[in-house]
Motif scaffolding. Sequence first.
Motif, PDB file in Angstrom:
ATOM      1  N   ASP A 385      -0.190  -6.230   8.372  1.00  0.00           N
ATOM      2  CA  ASP A 385      -1.038  -5.992   9.553  1.00  0.00           C
ATOM      3  C   ASP A 385      -1.515  -7.329  10.134  1.00  0.00           C
ATOM      4  N   ASN A 386      -1.989  -8.228   9.252  1.00  0.00           N
ATOM      5  CA  ASN A 386      -2.426  -9.558   9.707  1.00  0.00           C
ATOM      6  C   ASN A 386      -1.265 -10.320  10.339  1.00  0.00           C
ATOM      7  N   ALA A 387      -0.100 -10.303   9.645  1.00  0.00           N
ATOM      8  CA  ALA A 387       1.056 -11.056  10.138  1.00  0.00           C
ATOM      9  C   ALA A 387       1.434 -10.588  11.542  1.00  0.00           C
ATOM     10  N   ARG A 389      -0.530  -9.059  13.643  1.00  0.00           N
ATOM     11  CA  ARG A 389      -1.661  -9.282  14.557  1.00  0.00           C
ATOM     12  C   ARG A 389      -1.737 -10.728  15.041  1.00  0.00           C
ATOM     13  N   TYR A 390      -1.417 -11.663  14.139  1.00  0.00           N
ATOM     14  CA  TYR A 390      -1.587 -13.070  14.510  1.00  0.00           C
ATOM     15  C   TYR A 390      -0.261 -13.730  14.934  1.00  0.00           C
ATOM     16  N   THR A 391       0.768 -12.915  15.223  1.00  0.00           N
ATOM     17  CA  THR A 391       2.041 -13.473  15.692  1.00  0.00           C
ATOM     18  C   THR A 391       2.269 -13.071  17.155  1.00  0.00           C
ATOM     19  N   LYS A 413       5.917 -13.657   5.405  1.00  0.00           N
ATOM     20  CA  LYS A 413       6.022 -14.894   6.201  1.00  0.00           C
ATOM     21  C   LYS A 413       5.968 -14.541   7.678  1.00  0.00           C
ATOM     22  N   ASP A 414       5.190 -15.289   8.413  1.00  0.00           N
ATOM     23  CA  ASP A 414       5.205 -15.050   9.864  1.00  0.00           C
ATOM     24  C   ASP A 414       5.342 -16.365  10.613  1.00  0.00           C
ATOM     25  N   THR A 415       5.720 -16.258  11.895  1.00  0.00           N
ATOM     26  CA  THR A 415       5.846 -17.467  12.732  1.00  0.00           C
ATOM     27  C   THR A 415       4.682 -17.478  13.725  1.00  0.00           C
ATOM     28  N   SER A 446     -11.176  -5.362   9.775  1.00  0.00           N
ATOM     29  CA  SER A 446     -12.583  -5.271   9.378  1.00  0.00           C
ATOM     30  C   SER A 446     -13.136  -6.628   8.945  1.00  0.00           C
ATOM     31  N   GLY A 447     -12.274  -7.618   8.795  1.00  0.00           N
ATOM     32  CA  GLY A 447     -12.730  -8.921   8.276  1.00  0.00           C
ATOM     33  C   GLY A 447     -12.797  -8.899   6.764  1.00  0.00           C
ATOM     34  N   LEU A 448     -12.343  -7.799   6.184  1.00  0.00           N
ATOM     35  CA  LEU A 448     -12.391  -7.687   4.716  1.00  0.00           C
ATOM     36  C   LEU A 448     -10.987  -7.548   4.124  1.00  0.00           C
ATOM     37  N   GLY A 449      -9.967  -7.551   5.022  1.00  0.00           N
ATOM     38  CA  GLY A 449      -8.595  -7.283   4.583  1.00  0.00           C
ATOM     39  C   GLY A 449      -8.142  -8.178   3.436  1.00  0.00           C
ATOM     40  N   LEU A 450      -8.320  -9.497   3.595  1.00  0.00           N
ATOM     41  CA  LEU A 450      -7.827 -10.415   2.553  1.00  0.00           C
ATOM     42  C   LEU A 450      -8.677 -10.349   1.284  1.00  0.00           C
ATOM     43  N   SER A 451      -9.987 -10.036   1.448  1.00  0.00           N
ATOM     44  CA  SER A 451     -10.840  -9.887   0.249  1.00  0.00           C
ATOM     45  C   SER A 451     -10.330  -8.724  -0.582  1.00  0.00           C
TER      46      SER A 451
END
Length: 501
Positions: A385-387, A389-391, A413-415, A446-451
């Motif tokens: 989801d992060n990958a 979102r930030y690509t 891995k993302d670019t 939520s800002g908690l994904g990686l935690s």
Amino acid sequence: MKPLLRHLSPPGIRMQLTLWYTLVFAFLLAISGYLLYKHLEAKLDASLDSNLQTQAQQIAKGISYDHGTIRLHGVARQLPDFTLSVEEERSQHVDVAFSVLVRLLDSRGTPLHETPAFENLMVPEASVTQPLQGASWHGTIWAQDGQEVQLYSQALSQNGKPYAVIQIGQPLGELHHTLQNIARELFMQGGLILLCSALGSYWLAARALAPIQQLTRAARDIKRGDLQQRVPVPRSTDEVHFLASTFNEMIASLEEIFRRQRRFVADASHELRTPVTAIRSKTDLALLQADLPAEYAQMLQEIKGETERLGRLISDLLALARGDEHQTHFELEPVSLDRLVQAVASTAEALALERGIELQVQAAQHTVVLGDEARLIQVVMNLLDNALRYTEVGGSVILLVEHDEVLAHLMVKDTGSGIAPEHLPHIFERFYRADPARTQTTSTGSGLGLSIVEWIVTVHKGTVKVESQPGKGSTFSVALPLAPAEFWANEDEPQDSLHIS
Ligand code: ADP
């Protein structure tokens, strides 16, 4: 010099104790060495004087006075060249060192006889006048070549009247040599004792500080987050005992505060779930109204989006709070990580397509771990989801699964935009956002994904790390222990398909 000193850190307590102890000991050793030396010097001087006195009395026995004539006999005649009168020419010059030094003077202070070496001495007048007045004389004098000589002078009397003065000297070279040897010995032995005492005090300081070191080790474990740890309290009722028990009391009260805080977060999240679910279902219901003005429908859609976000935040918070309370039960079973990743990727394919991002999966078969399937799906979903979102559009995301002898490796891995180095150490912290302005507007997270990822991976005895280059992309790598071989047995058989919601 000053800036250099500022950079030098002060030595530790162990070193400081050793230095201070050695310094004080060296001072005491120097004082006692000096006093011992002075005492020995005085003793040797006194014994030299009494020796000279005895010798003078023995020689005096070989001198007699008869009707104004002084005669030599016995011991006095045996002294080298002593029988010659002072005016007579001496055959050779004799060195003062190791020579017999005797002189005899009459009652007017005129020298009568002397051993050859005596003529080299610079004799003070007092050494003659004082004995004639009734008191013996002794003191240190010099020879012409600079050698020191101890001289003893006494009068020889008959019927209470002095008729001659006998003087006897002893070169001090040997005595000085002995004293120098003593000083050298004292110095060397003192140095040796000092070295031994420094080593001993270093060892003693280490022993005395051992309980403190134990305390530091325990405190370090507590720092890693284990508030259930307690430091060992020594039985002796000393400073360390009080320090350890105070420390334990402090940790106990901290543990209690944290426990209450976790309980509060868990209870609050739990309580919030019901009203949020109610808002969501009521919003859904309102959106079904056929004659709803477009403006309201738009507003309700926004409320629904925000409520969904809130719902996710609450369930993430609840998951972490329960995890902190060790209340989460993990169902461990063999999980094929390659199949799991394939399944998660297929649910995200549509989203990737919609965002114009190429999504690839490269998964090595038979990568089986022992884990809670639902939680592991959550790990992959959060990272994916992060990958996504930030690509940016046109970028790509690759999901990679491989394994070695002991570990299964999952990489996302993302670019994408990447993460600046100053943020990297913090992104696994709760609610940490590398770029709040950007994420606030675009994020649905939520800002908690990686935690949550870190928590789940840690419970599975694995590790998660990130490498990132701003502007080029990021790679999140999860390593999990492989399941023991017996769990791989049925790997080739078709398995139940995964249900991902
Ligand atoms: P969020 O819900 O904000 O994504 P996370 O805990 O998942 O919270 O991530 C924390 C922060 O880490 C994010 O706000 C983002 O700045 C950064 N981050 C996470 N994954 C990536 C990624 N793949 N690329 C760039 N930044 C990322």
